[in-house]
Scaffold this active site. Structure first.
Site, PDB file in Angstrom:
ATOM      1  N   ASP A  11      -4.587  11.680   2.086  1.00  0.00           N
ATOM      2  CA  ASP A  11      -4.217  10.266   1.961  1.00  0.00           C
ATOM      3  C   ASP A  11      -5.467   9.448   2.288  1.00  0.00           C
ATOM      4  O   ASP A  11      -6.448   9.987   2.817  1.00  0.00           O
ATOM      5  CB  ASP A  11      -3.089   9.940   2.943  1.00  0.00           C
ATOM      6  CG  ASP A  11      -2.719   8.458   2.932  1.00  0.00           C
ATOM      7  OD1 ASP A  11      -2.544   7.898   1.840  1.00  0.00           O
ATOM      8  OD2 ASP A  11      -2.635   7.843   4.018  1.00  0.00           O
ATOM      9  N   SER A  12      -5.404   8.150   2.028  1.00  0.00           N
ATOM     10  CA  SER A  12      -6.525   7.289   2.401  1.00  0.00           C
ATOM     11  C   SER A  12      -6.703   7.244   3.921  1.00  0.00           C
ATOM     12  O   SER A  12      -7.746   6.789   4.391  1.00  0.00           O
ATOM     13  CB  SER A  12      -6.270   5.868   1.907  1.00  0.00           C
ATOM     14  OG  SER A  12      -5.118   5.333   2.539  1.00  0.00           O
ATOM     15  N   CYS A  74      -0.295   9.882  -1.155  1.00  0.00           N
ATOM     16  CA  CYS A  74      -0.735   8.491  -1.222  1.00  0.00           C
ATOM     17  C   CYS A  74      -0.307   7.939  -2.578  1.00  0.00           C
ATOM     18  O   CYS A  74      -0.707   8.476  -3.619  1.00  0.00           O
ATOM     19  CB  CYS A  74      -2.259   8.446  -1.079  1.00  0.00           C
ATOM     20  SG  CYS A  74      -2.971   6.808  -1.302  1.00  0.00           S
ATOM     21  N   GLU A 152      -3.459   1.934  10.325  1.00  0.00           N
ATOM     22  CA  GLU A 152      -4.703   2.652  10.652  1.00  0.00           C
ATOM     23  C   GLU A 152      -5.169   2.319  12.071  1.00  0.00           C
ATOM     24  O   GLU A 152      -5.726   3.154  12.760  1.00  0.00           O
ATOM     25  CB  GLU A 152      -5.821   2.306   9.651  1.00  0.00           C
ATOM     26  CG  GLU A 152      -5.631   2.912   8.267  1.00  0.00           C
ATOM     27  CD  GLU A 152      -5.693   4.440   8.259  1.00  0.00           C
ATOM     28  OE1 GLU A 152      -6.671   5.004   8.761  1.00  0.00           O
ATOM     29  OE2 GLU A 152      -4.740   5.062   7.738  1.00  0.00           O
ATOM     30  N   CYS A 184       4.478   3.065  -0.229  1.00  0.00           N
ATOM     31  CA  CYS A 184       3.172   3.398   0.339  1.00  0.00           C
ATOM     32  C   CYS A 184       3.464   4.296   1.531  1.00  0.00           C
ATOM     33  O   CYS A 184       4.352   3.991   2.336  1.00  0.00           O
ATOM     34  CB  CYS A 184       2.453   2.127   0.794  1.00  0.00           C
ATOM     35  SG  CYS A 184       1.004   2.440   1.831  1.00  0.00           S
ATOM     36  N   HIS A 186       1.986   4.808   4.199  1.00  0.00           N
ATOM     37  CA  HIS A 186       1.766   4.238   5.538  1.00  0.00           C
ATOM     38  C   HIS A 186       3.029   3.541   6.067  1.00  0.00           C
ATOM     39  O   HIS A 186       3.222   3.452   7.274  1.00  0.00           O
ATOM     40  CB  HIS A 186       0.633   3.208   5.505  1.00  0.00           C
ATOM     41  CG  HIS A 186      -0.744   3.802   5.535  1.00  0.00           C
ATOM     42  ND1 HIS A 186      -1.297   4.469   4.471  1.00  0.00           N
ATOM     43  CD2 HIS A 186      -1.686   3.814   6.522  1.00  0.00           C
ATOM     44  CE1 HIS A 186      -2.529   4.870   4.788  1.00  0.00           C
ATOM     45  NE2 HIS A 186      -2.784   4.474   6.036  1.00  0.00           N
TER      46      HIS A 186
HETATM   47  N1  DGL Z   1      -0.922   5.552   1.989  1.00  0.00           N
HETATM   48  C1  DGL Z   1      -1.483   4.891   0.842  1.00  0.00           C
HETATM   49  C2  DGL Z   1      -0.393   4.702  -0.224  1.00  0.00           C
HETATM   50  O1  DGL Z   1       0.560   5.432  -0.200  1.00  0.00           O
HETATM   51  C3  DGL Z   1      -2.175   3.657   1.286  1.00  0.00           C
HETATM   52  C4  DGL Z   1      -3.144   3.149   0.310  1.00  0.00           C
HETATM   53  C5  DGL Z   1      -4.262   2.332   0.904  1.00  0.00           C
HETATM   54  O2  DGL Z   1      -5.112   2.897   1.561  1.00  0.00           O
HETATM   55  O3  DGL Z   1      -4.300   1.127   0.626  1.00  0.00           O
HETATM   56  O4  DGL Z   1      -0.481   3.887  -1.096  1.00  0.00           O
END
Ligand code: DGL
Length: 286
Positions: A11-12, A74, A152, A184, A186
């Site tokens: 993931d990011s 992600c 984050e 998302c 997150h």
């Molecule tokens: N967890 C990522 C998602 O599902 C976040 C994306 C981001 O870093 O903006 O979209």
């Protein structure tokens, strides 16, 4: 056929831990590698090309470590890169899809709200998903800039996070949404605040558990499931600063974890079927 090579998940940042948790629950026998690309988060405001480059680089690192399948945990990276990863690499690539279909089945008011990054809402994948659904309930789209950064930073319940979330959730409720889709990975980490703002009558859906079931299906089809009865372990990597990322990851995962810097970790040898199993971290067994 069976394989004890690990499943690679990325993931990011820390968001994909909400998916990893479901994979751990669904597949207790599997070893899991997780990359938090925190040094490059958030993806949501970056160009498709930039996200695709990160997705390719991380996939190659995971494959070099023996990953037998890749999970793009992600939504934003799914929109930008899942197709490229599937074309380029000969392993199962499992990616996200916001839970819009289940939301449509569930809504009574006929109004569904989708919370996601700008990139996800603008992606070809997401537009195609909406087009496939055709006529039916009204679907309200809400981009949520700033939320990924809150997660984050580990700010899951502060006043600033609550105010930001309220600005995104309340207009959807005011327009009659009785079902919210967290598009998302997150956002499930903000589940408590979202639940408080949305109230008990509103359903809040994410797709982590469905993706975990899909991982099981794809591994079974490919003959790549680990033998049952093993105790799968996890290894975590980040492109961010481990000292900054670790406390947030441990809080979200619920246990101390083995977190390495992505660059220093690159020298670690391949995992093979013969390799010693990865140690299970104490948390998140369920
Ligand atoms: N967890 C990522 C998602 O599902 C976040 C994306 C981001 O870093 O903006 O979209």
């Amino acid at each position: 056929m069976r394989s004890h090579r690990p499943i690679g998940v990325f993931d990011s940042g820390v968001g994909g831990l909400s998916v990893l948790r479901e994979i751990r629950r669904e597949l207790p026998d599997e070893d899991l590698l997780y990359v938090a690309d925190s040094g490059y988060a958030p993806y949501g405001d970056q160009s498709t090309d930039a996200i695709e480059r990160r997705a390719v680089a991380i996939t190659e690192i995971l494959l070099a470590r023996g990953a037998k399948a890749i999970v793009v945990a992600c939504n934003t990276a799914t929109g930008a890169a899942a197709r490229v990863l599937r074309t380029r690499y000969p392993v199962p690539v499992i990616a996200m899809e916001p839970a819009v279909k289940p939301a449509i089945q569930r809504t009574r008011s006929g109004v569904v709200g989708v919370l996601a990054t700008r990139q996800t809402l603008a992606s070809h994948n997401f537009k195609r998903l909406l087009a496939r659904l055709g006529e039916g309930p009204e679907i309200l789209l809400q981009a949520c800039p700033g939320l990924v950064e809150r997660v984050e930073d580990g700010d899951l319940e502060g006043e600033g996070t609550r105010a930001l979330l309220a600005a995104y959730v309340e207009p959807l409720l005011a327009r009659g949404a009785d079902t919210l889709v967290l598009g998302c990975t997150h956002y499930p980490h903000l589940g408590r605040l979202i639940g408080e703002l949305a109230g008990p009558e509103t359903a809040v859906l994410d797709s982590g558990a469905a993706v975990a079931r899909q991982v099981r299906r794809r591994l079974a089809e490919a003959g790549l499931l680990a033998l049952p009865g093993r105790d799968g372990g996890e290894r975590f990597f980040t492109s961010g600063q481990p000292t900054k990322v670790r406390p947030v990851m441990e809080r979200l995962w619920g246990a101390p974890l083995d977190l390495a810097s992505l660059t220093s970790g690159a020298a670690t040898p391949f995992f093979s079927d013969e390799a010693a199993p990865i140690a299970r971290s104490a948390g998140c067994s369920g």
